[in-house]
Design a protein around this motif. Structure first.
Motif, mmCIF file in Angstrom:
data_model
loop_
_atom_site.group_PDB
_atom_site.id
_atom_site.type_symbol
_atom_site.label_atom_id
_atom_site.label_comp_id
_atom_site.label_asym_id
_atom_site.label_seq_id
_atom_site.Cartn_x
_atom_site.Cartn_y
_atom_site.Cartn_z
ATOM 1 N N THR A 289 0.868 -1.171 0.000
ATOM 2 C CA THR A 289 0.000 0.000 0.000
ATOM 3 C C THR A 289 0.902 1.217 0.000
ATOM 4 O OG1 THR A 289 -1.682 -1.193 1.268
ATOM 5 C CG2 THR A 289 -1.867 1.209 1.198
ATOM 6 N N LEU A 290 0.774 2.031 -1.022
ATOM 7 C CA LEU A 290 1.632 3.194 -1.214
ATOM 8 C C LEU A 290 0.793 4.450 -1.228
ATOM 9 C CD1 LEU A 290 4.238 4.714 -2.213
ATOM 10 C CD2 LEU A 290 3.544 4.045 -4.527
ATOM 11 N N LYS A 291 1.217 5.433 -0.467
ATOM 12 C CA LYS A 291 0.644 6.775 -0.512
ATOM 13 C C LYS A 291 1.801 7.709 -0.828
ATOM 14 C CE LYS A 291 -3.047 5.735 2.673
ATOM 15 N NZ LYS A 291 -3.599 5.911 3.997
ATOM 16 N N ALA A 292 1.615 8.536 -1.836
ATOM 17 C CA ALA A 292 2.736 9.367 -2.277
ATOM 18 C C ALA A 292 2.271 10.768 -2.660
ATOM 19 C CB ALA A 292 3.423 8.713 -3.472
ATOM 20 N N LYS A 293 3.164 11.707 -2.443
ATOM 21 C CA LYS A 293 2.957 13.081 -2.879
ATOM 22 C C LYS A 293 4.069 13.372 -3.880
ATOM 23 C CE LYS A 293 1.888 17.640 -1.123
ATOM 24 N NZ LYS A 293 1.683 18.461 0.073
ATOM 25 N N ILE A 294 3.681 13.492 -5.150
ATOM 26 C CA ILE A 294 4.656 13.671 -6.229
ATOM 27 C C ILE A 294 4.197 14.848 -7.090
ATOM 28 C CG2 ILE A 294 5.846 12.575 -8.169
ATOM 29 C CD1 ILE A 294 4.941 9.861 -6.798
ATOM 30 N N PRO A 295 4.789 16.005 -6.892
ATOM 31 C CA PRO A 295 4.380 17.184 -7.657
ATOM 32 C C PRO A 295 4.497 16.945 -9.174
ATOM 33 C CG PRO A 295 5.825 17.816 -5.848
ATOM 34 C CD PRO A 295 5.849 16.308 -5.931
ATOM 35 N N GLY A 296 3.431 17.327 -9.897
ATOM 36 C CA GLY A 296 3.430 17.255 -11.357
ATOM 37 C C GLY A 296 3.088 15.903 -11.944
ATOM 38 N N CYS A 297 2.919 14.900 -11.132
ATOM 39 C CA CYS A 297 2.650 13.549 -11.624
ATOM 40 C C CYS A 297 1.143 13.288 -11.549
ATOM 41 C CB CYS A 297 3.401 12.524 -10.776
ATOM 42 S SG CYS A 297 3.342 10.832 -11.410
ATOM 43 N N ASP A 298 0.543 12.861 -12.689
ATOM 44 C CA ASP A 298 -0.888 12.558 -12.648
ATOM 45 C C ASP A 298 -1.110 11.091 -12.279
ATOM 46 O OD1 ASP A 298 -0.892 10.884 -14.979
ATOM 47 O OD2 ASP A 298 -1.131 12.639 -16.267
ATOM 48 N N LYS A 299 -2.366 10.764 -12.018
ATOM 49 C CA LYS A 299 -2.721 9.430 -11.523
ATOM 50 C C LYS A 299 -2.298 8.321 -12.485
ATOM 51 C CE LYS A 299 -6.872 6.892 -9.992
ATOM 52 N NZ LYS A 299 -6.452 6.012 -9.045
ATOM 53 N N ALA A 300 -2.520 8.483 -13.763
ATOM 54 C CA ALA A 300 -2.179 7.447 -14.741
ATOM 55 C C ALA A 300 -0.665 7.226 -14.796
ATOM 56 C CB ALA A 300 -2.725 7.816 -16.121
ATOM 57 N N GLN A 301 0.111 8.313 -14.828
ATOM 58 C CA GLN A 301 1.574 8.188 -14.830
ATOM 59 C C GLN A 301 2.052 7.500 -13.559
ATOM 60 O OE1 GLN A 301 2.223 12.480 -15.137
ATOM 61 N NE2 GLN A 301 3.532 12.132 -16.931
#
Length: 140
Positions: free
Chosen positions: A99-111
């Motif tokens: 189970t991964l929760k991430a905050k990645i600026p500029g990255c959309d859900k599909a990517q």
């Protein structure tokens, strides 16, 4: 690279006591035993350690893949739930759920989902385990 961990055990299965250590000293004669593995008592167990190793390995693999795609995570939090089951021929780790929760600026859900899937497939610990490995990934 080769590294190692060690285990020492004294006694029988249920009444025995063990200690696990790592080369780095992150664990130094840390207790484990039947009670910590099967009865929820204090101490660690091999499945918990595999879970921590898998979560750490997967998260680092994802960091690499994100960087190659031009992203940098602000934060990633991975949990690996390891299932140990009794089968006809003894106990086996049958699945791991990441189970991964991430905050990645500029990255959309599909990517994000595509890159996380690549990390799951490429992670050395994922490759080692013959268990079913599933993944839930969410951007926060």
């Amino acid at each position: 690279m080769t590294t190692f961990g060690t285990a020492v055990w004294h006694g029988g299965l249920k009444d025995g006591k063990g200690a696990i250590s790592t080369k780095s000293g992150a664990l130094n004669q840390y207790p484990y035993g039947f009670a910590s593995r099967f009865e929820g008592k204090p101490g660690t167990n091999p499945e918990e350690l595999i879970g921590a190793a898998h979560a750490g390995c997967f998260t680092m693999a994802l960091s690499l893949i994100l960087g190659e795609a031009g992203f940098t995570a602000e934060e990633m939090n991975t949990r690996a739930d390891v299932t140990l089951e009794k089968l006809a021929d003894g106990f086996a780790i049958t699945k791991v759920h990441l189970t991964l929760k991430a905050k990645i600026p500029g990255c959309d859900k599909a990517q994000f989902e595509e890159l996380a899937g690549k990390a799951k497939a490429g992670c050395p610990v994922s490759k080692l385990l013959k268990a079913e490995i599933t993944l839930d990934a969410a951007l926060v």
